[in-house]
Structure formats: C-alpha cells, structure tokens
Write an enzyme that holds these catalytic residues in place. Sequence first.
Site, mmCIF file in Angstrom:
data_model
loop_
_atom_site.group_PDB
_atom_site.id
_atom_site.type_symbol
_atom_site.label_atom_id
_atom_site.label_comp_id
_atom_site.label_asym_id
_atom_site.label_seq_id
_atom_site.Cartn_x
_atom_site.Cartn_y
_atom_site.Cartn_z
ATOM 1 N N CYS A 157 0.781 -1.234 0.000
ATOM 2 C CA CYS A 157 0.000 0.000 0.000
ATOM 3 C C CYS A 157 0.817 1.292 0.000
ATOM 4 O O CYS A 157 0.494 2.201 -0.760
ATOM 5 C CB CYS A 157 -1.022 0.010 1.121
ATOM 6 S SG CYS A 157 -0.834 -1.276 2.324
ATOM 7 N N HIS B 24 -8.321 -1.779 0.167
ATOM 8 C CA HIS B 24 -7.319 -2.763 -0.238
ATOM 9 C C HIS B 24 -8.117 -4.021 -0.514
ATOM 10 O O HIS B 24 -9.024 -4.326 0.239
ATOM 11 C CB HIS B 24 -6.369 -3.138 0.901
ATOM 12 C CG HIS B 24 -5.789 -2.004 1.654
ATOM 13 N ND1 HIS B 24 -4.534 -1.554 1.432
ATOM 14 C CD2 HIS B 24 -6.290 -1.249 2.642
ATOM 15 C CE1 HIS B 24 -4.274 -0.563 2.265
ATOM 16 N NE2 HIS B 24 -5.319 -0.355 3.013
ATOM 17 N N HIS C 254 -5.611 -1.396 -4.988
ATOM 18 C CA HIS C 254 -6.103 -0.300 -4.174
ATOM 19 C C HIS C 254 -7.125 0.449 -5.003
ATOM 20 O O HIS C 254 -6.860 0.772 -6.148
ATOM 21 C CB HIS C 254 -4.957 0.621 -3.762
ATOM 22 C CG HIS C 254 -3.893 -0.116 -3.001
ATOM 23 N ND1 HIS C 254 -2.613 -0.257 -3.454
ATOM 24 C CD2 HIS C 254 -3.964 -0.798 -1.833
ATOM 25 C CE1 HIS C 254 -1.921 -0.984 -2.582
ATOM 26 N NE2 HIS C 254 -2.720 -1.335 -1.602
ATOM 27 N N GLN D 149 1.279 -10.779 -3.522
ATOM 28 C CA GLN D 149 -0.142 -10.509 -3.310
ATOM 29 C C GLN D 149 -0.739 -10.003 -4.604
ATOM 30 O O GLN D 149 -0.121 -9.196 -5.293
ATOM 31 C CB GLN D 149 -0.323 -9.434 -2.246
ATOM 32 C CG GLN D 149 0.012 -9.874 -0.847
ATOM 33 C CD GLN D 149 -0.240 -8.763 0.140
ATOM 34 O OE1 GLN D 149 0.306 -7.684 -0.006
ATOM 35 N NE2 GLN D 149 -1.077 -9.011 1.127
ATOM 36 N N LYS E 204 -14.046 -4.803 7.276
ATOM 37 C CA LYS E 204 -13.590 -5.612 6.136
ATOM 38 C C LYS E 204 -14.550 -6.758 5.857
ATOM 39 O O LYS E 204 -15.346 -7.150 6.716
ATOM 40 C CB LYS E 204 -12.195 -6.153 6.407
ATOM 41 C CG LYS E 204 -12.141 -7.074 7.612
ATOM 42 C CD LYS E 204 -10.778 -7.725 7.793
ATOM 43 C CE LYS E 204 -10.785 -8.628 9.009
ATOM 44 N NZ LYS E 204 -9.598 -9.460 9.150
ATOM 45 N N ARG F 236 7.593 -10.892 4.818
ATOM 46 C CA ARG F 236 7.203 -10.725 6.212
ATOM 47 C C ARG F 236 7.968 -11.738 7.032
ATOM 48 O O ARG F 236 7.974 -12.926 6.710
ATOM 49 C CB ARG F 236 5.692 -10.956 6.400
ATOM 50 C CG ARG F 236 4.868 -9.956 5.620
ATOM 51 C CD ARG F 236 3.397 -10.205 5.806
ATOM 52 N NE ARG F 236 2.646 -9.283 4.958
ATOM 53 C CZ ARG F 236 1.319 -9.291 4.814
ATOM 54 N NH1 ARG F 236 0.610 -10.184 5.483
ATOM 55 N NH2 ARG F 236 0.719 -8.432 4.028
ATOM 56 N N ASP G 27 -2.700 -7.677 -5.195
ATOM 57 C CA ASP G 27 -3.239 -6.529 -4.492
ATOM 58 C C ASP G 27 -3.961 -5.586 -5.449
ATOM 59 O O ASP G 27 -3.683 -5.583 -6.640
ATOM 60 C CB ASP G 27 -2.059 -5.769 -3.877
ATOM 61 C CG ASP G 27 -2.367 -5.295 -2.480
ATOM 62 O OD1 ASP G 27 -3.557 -5.113 -2.179
ATOM 63 O OD2 ASP G 27 -1.420 -5.116 -1.707
#
Length: 638
Positions: free
Chosen positions: A329, A505, A380, A376, A459, A358, A378
């Site tokens: 992000c 996200h 946005h 990911q 979420k 991570r 991902d």
Amino acid sequence: MINISFPDGNVKQFEDFPDGVVVAKSISEGFARNCVAMEVDGKLLDLSRTIDRDAGVRFITSRDPEGLEILRHSAAHVMAEAVLKLYPDAKLTIGPTVEHGFYYDIDMPPISEDDFPAIEAEISKIIKEKKPIVRREAPKSEALALYANEPYKLEMISALEDGTISLYTQGIFTDLCRGPHVPHTGFIKAVKLMKVSGAYWRADPSNPQLQRIYGTAFFDKKELADYLNFLEEARKRDHRKIGAALDLYSFHDEAPGMPFFHPNGMAIWNALLEYWREEHRSAGYVETKTPIILNRSLWETSGHWENYRDNMYTVVIDDIESAIKPMNCPGGMLLYKMSRHSYKDLPLREGEIGLVHRHELSGVLSGLFRVRAFHQDDAHIFMTPDQIESEILGVLRLVDRMYSTFGLGFHLELSTRPAKSIGSDEQWAAATNGLTSALNAYGADFKINEGDGAFYGPKIDIHIKDAIGRTWQCGTIQLDMSLPERFDLSYVGADNDKHRPVMIHRVIYGSIERFLGILVEHFSGKFPLWLAPVQVVVLPINDDLAPFARELHQQFETAGLRSSVDDRSESLKKKIREAQLRQIPLIITAGEKERDQNTLSVRTLDGKVRFGIAINVFIKDAMENIKARKLALDMFSD
RNA sequence: GCCGACGUAGCUCAGCUGGUAGAGCACUUCACUCGUAAUGAAGGGGUCCCCGGUUCGAGUCCGGGCGUCGGCUCCA
C-alpha cells in the site's frame, strides 16, 4: 402449570416442574433416548435440569452441531479420568472442545503417542460402563476443599463467584465444569486420541509445561472412520508432497519460508496471472508495480515502522535505513499522490502483483501456506464516499467469477469496528453501511464478526471451500480510513474543494503462492487443462516413430499447447505410466497407424483411450477448452 | 520465538548395545523397439544437516546451531 414451546410452534403444558428427560419423553421415548442436552431460552443445559417457568425448549440430539460439541466435552472428561487412573499424580487444568475434537491440558511427565493405547483402553472401559454424568452445584468453600490437592482447579475456583460453581461426576471422577454434558458416558461411541504436544498453563511459557492431549469423539464409529479417512485424503493431497512429485516448487535451507518455483510450477503461476490480468482488465483495473525496498520515512508515514516493525526485514545501505515491503500500500499511496485527482477520475482501480516479505516466526512456516516471501494480487481502489457500495459490489462479483472458474465455493464474513480503532463514529457507520449494503445487493448470506475489523476500517473476508470441504481464507476487502489520512490523499470534488478519498485494499488470490498450494490440494495435482503444467505429451511407440512424435509435439507447441515429447527408448507401458503419474491430461501415442492416417490416439487421465481423432480437431478442441478455462476435460463427444 | 519429534544417495527409507554405510526407485551404459500404468543386465553415486566435545574409534553418545514436521486463538 407451565407452558413449554418447541421450535415447531407446538406448546405443551406440564403440571410440576419437569426435567428435560420428562419433556423429551412427552414427545416420544425414542426421541428422548437420542437427546443429549437441551436449549432452554437460548441456554444450553443438561437434560437433568428442571424447567421451572414458561420457556422455549429445543432438544439437542446427536444430529446437532451442539450435540457433537457436548459429546466431545464429555469425552474430554472421560479421557481425564482415564489419564488419572494411569497417572495418579497428574494434575488437571482445562479440557475444552476444539474444531475437530477436544484436548485436555494436564500437568504430568511427558508422554508420547506410544502411551495412547493404554489410555484408550481405560477410556473404553469407562464408556462401556455407561456411567451417568451427574451435575451438582457446590458452594465455593466446598469446591475449594474438594480440590485442595489440585492447584490449577483451586486457581480457577478462586476466580469464580460463589453460587456459580458446578461439578460433574461420573463414577468416582468429579471435574469442575460449566457443562452441559451428555447424560451418561455410553453416548461416546467412538473416541480416538490424536496427538500430544506441549502447552503452558494460561499459555504463558513462564508457567509449568503441560501435556496437551488431543482427541476426537463421535456418536458412532462410522463417523470416526469417515473423519480418519478425510484426514488420510487430506494427507495424500498435501501440496508439499504433490509439489515435489510434480516438480512444481521446492524449499531450501538457504532461504527458509521462501519458495523456489520450477518450470512446471511457473506454468501454473503464469496461467493464474494471465487469467487474473484478463479479469482485471475487463473489470476496469490498471496495473502498477512499485519497488520492494523503500526507506524508513515512508514506513513512518504509513505507521508500519511503529506497528509492524517486528515482521519487517530492514536494510541499511549508504547509511540510509530502509525496509523491504511487507505490504504494497505505501508504494500505492505515492503513486496516487503524484498527480491531482478529480472526482471525475474516481474510482481509480490500481492493481499490483506485489512481492512482499514478512518475517513470520520460524515455527509457523508451512509449505506454501505460510511463507516469508510471497506475491499478493493486491489492488487499491480510491473512490468518493458514495462509491463504496458499488465498488465493493464490483469486487464481490469479480471474486465470485474468479473463484467459480476454479470450482471453489465460498462464503462471506463481515468484520466490524474493533475496540481499538481510529476514525469517527460517522465514518465507521458510513463505511460499515457501505459494506453491508454491498453485501445485501450481492445477495448472498454473510456472517458478521462483531469487533473483528482492522483498527483502520471494517472488512469483508472471503472464505473458500475446496474439493474436500476444507475452508481457507483467501480474499479480503478492507476499507482503510487510516492511510488516506496519513498520506494526506485528496481529490477535487465538483465543488472545486479538496476531499479525502475512501480507499480499499483487496486481494482475490490473497497470496499467489498460497492460492497455488490450495489449488494443488483442491485438484489433488490433477489440474484442469488450462492450468496443467504440461498439457499434452507425445509418446512414440518405438524409436522409428520418434521423428513423427517430435513433429506432432512441434505442431502442438506452435498451436499454443504446453507440450512435451518422451522419445526415450523405454517401453510404451513405462512411458504411459510415467505420464499418468505426472498427471498430464492428454497423452498421445504416436504409432504407424497415426502417422499413416494423420490421426491421434488420445489417452486421458481416467485411463480412457480414444482412437482416430483428427489432429486439427484435437488441437481446436483443446485450445477451446483452455480458452474457456473449463474445469472438465469435455473435449470428447462420447 | 516456545515445546516435542525428525534430519543417512536425487527420492522413500533401513542401519541393534559406538567398530570404517545399505535397499528400492531415480540416474548412466549396454541389450531390447515395444500399441496403452514399471523389459533386462551392468555401473556410478554419500563431508550420514553443520560446529564442537567424549572415545583408540562417532551416522550411532553429549552440547550448541540450522532446517523440516506437528502443536502453541479455542479457557472450569
């Protein structure tokens, strides 16, 4: 005189205060025998409890999920009794039920699975005796006296209010317990100890190490057998095993938790991403890519430096402190901030297949399911507040379309505002309402997890269900009220004023590595044609036919099929066996007949062979199957 | 990270109480040329995870490290 109403709307009157057994028998003797407990005005109680006022009663039988849970809790007591018989010095702590069974944490010398048969034998004895499990309430003083030699029980009793303490006794064994329990130990028809591991009292490593003995129990032996079969089936599908057998990926000591993908694995990977890009392009997304190393100031702005530091890999280069991104992000924020945005540009949907790292604890790493480096899928989405509902709905529809392509069912869960959160009540209400109305518009049922949202917004989690019924959380749609604030994002509204955009996200595959692992287990290595690493293999029946086989292979490759040729001087049988074991969906044997007639004989993974298929028809049908990303290999009309 | 088990050939594994490492598959070579799930023979292949210790001698025993697997949210 009291009135008892049942779920079907019936109401029965009773003279005295009846206990559950009496009420159940009023329905029928047979029914009463199958009852394990009852729910009185929403509270689960033992059948032996009396009902002293008008109430709604629902009986819990072996068919109800609650029934199984009660049974397992009783089984935990039985196991505790068995352990105490064999290990008189053992001190009991707690014994709750878990998703697939129960455990009991016991302070005792370490035991191993080799000790299970003896414990199981004691359990069987207790079950055979059909000992009644009797509840009674005890004053605190009495309970304390009773457990004078049980330090853990004493500690628990001390924390309880006087007058709320209940004890359950079966034979000579009594355990402190809230209950309810099945009427007698004979209800436990099938029980099996599963494993033992270390645990700490109150999960605190400074406390004594306990033995956590796991077991499972069922109302009948067949259910236990089915469960054990299920475990066996899951074990066979283990993506770590299949991944090695099919040469998809590997793990190395030199980079724990960071998978290496082989050519076969990459074929699946690329097919997944190709599909992802196709769906996202048509859903109005653009694609971006941001760096994986970004300096400290960015992570300070985003809040990760403060809140996520333990999980981040950091580096110092030229005296500049940086971190390898654990999330995409912040990079996305920088891209958004590059230019002025008009409300007319929104929603802006920016996708990124981002590589994140991570630092997960070493003990939790597990194949592709829990890794330290992963990608990911991902995206946005930046939007105006009134676009929340339609954008969320759009993501839900995209999720639906994509999961369906893999034959994965799914269900949705909405997580709402947690105790610790940022943002105003109005913001949370607007955000949560947006998600809820999108879910309603989408039309599927969803579960609500109160207070389970992120501190920065509510979420929706999407839980998929694989071919053998296991569920996995992959997709998630998170509203973020923090980052737009921290990065001071804005757009210019119709009023020519600056406004704060709303941001979400979302991921659909989640982690591509993990999703690929789930697919390996879902398909058990037998991928649909569009995902198969090698889609077709050509086997010449002897060396003379190798040139023809290579020619066919070339023709398939040119047409766009992932093809290979096995022209080793091995027997045809052997090459077929190996192709089958490699789960290649289309196995072509090339012999004189095929060469002379320009046709193919095609063997599929089910062992069926079709002869005389024209080459161009085969290629056309295969390509159509792939293009449509069909789950079944339905290219043969028979 | 913590607890436990495990780490031997590319893979799956055997190797008793310490005495110089073995099988099957895979691989290489040769022969076989095969019509729908394993042709045969011969051969090559090991820093027994790493570091240290005990011992005349360590795959085996001890200590430390690394990795893998299972468990570590479920509260009488």
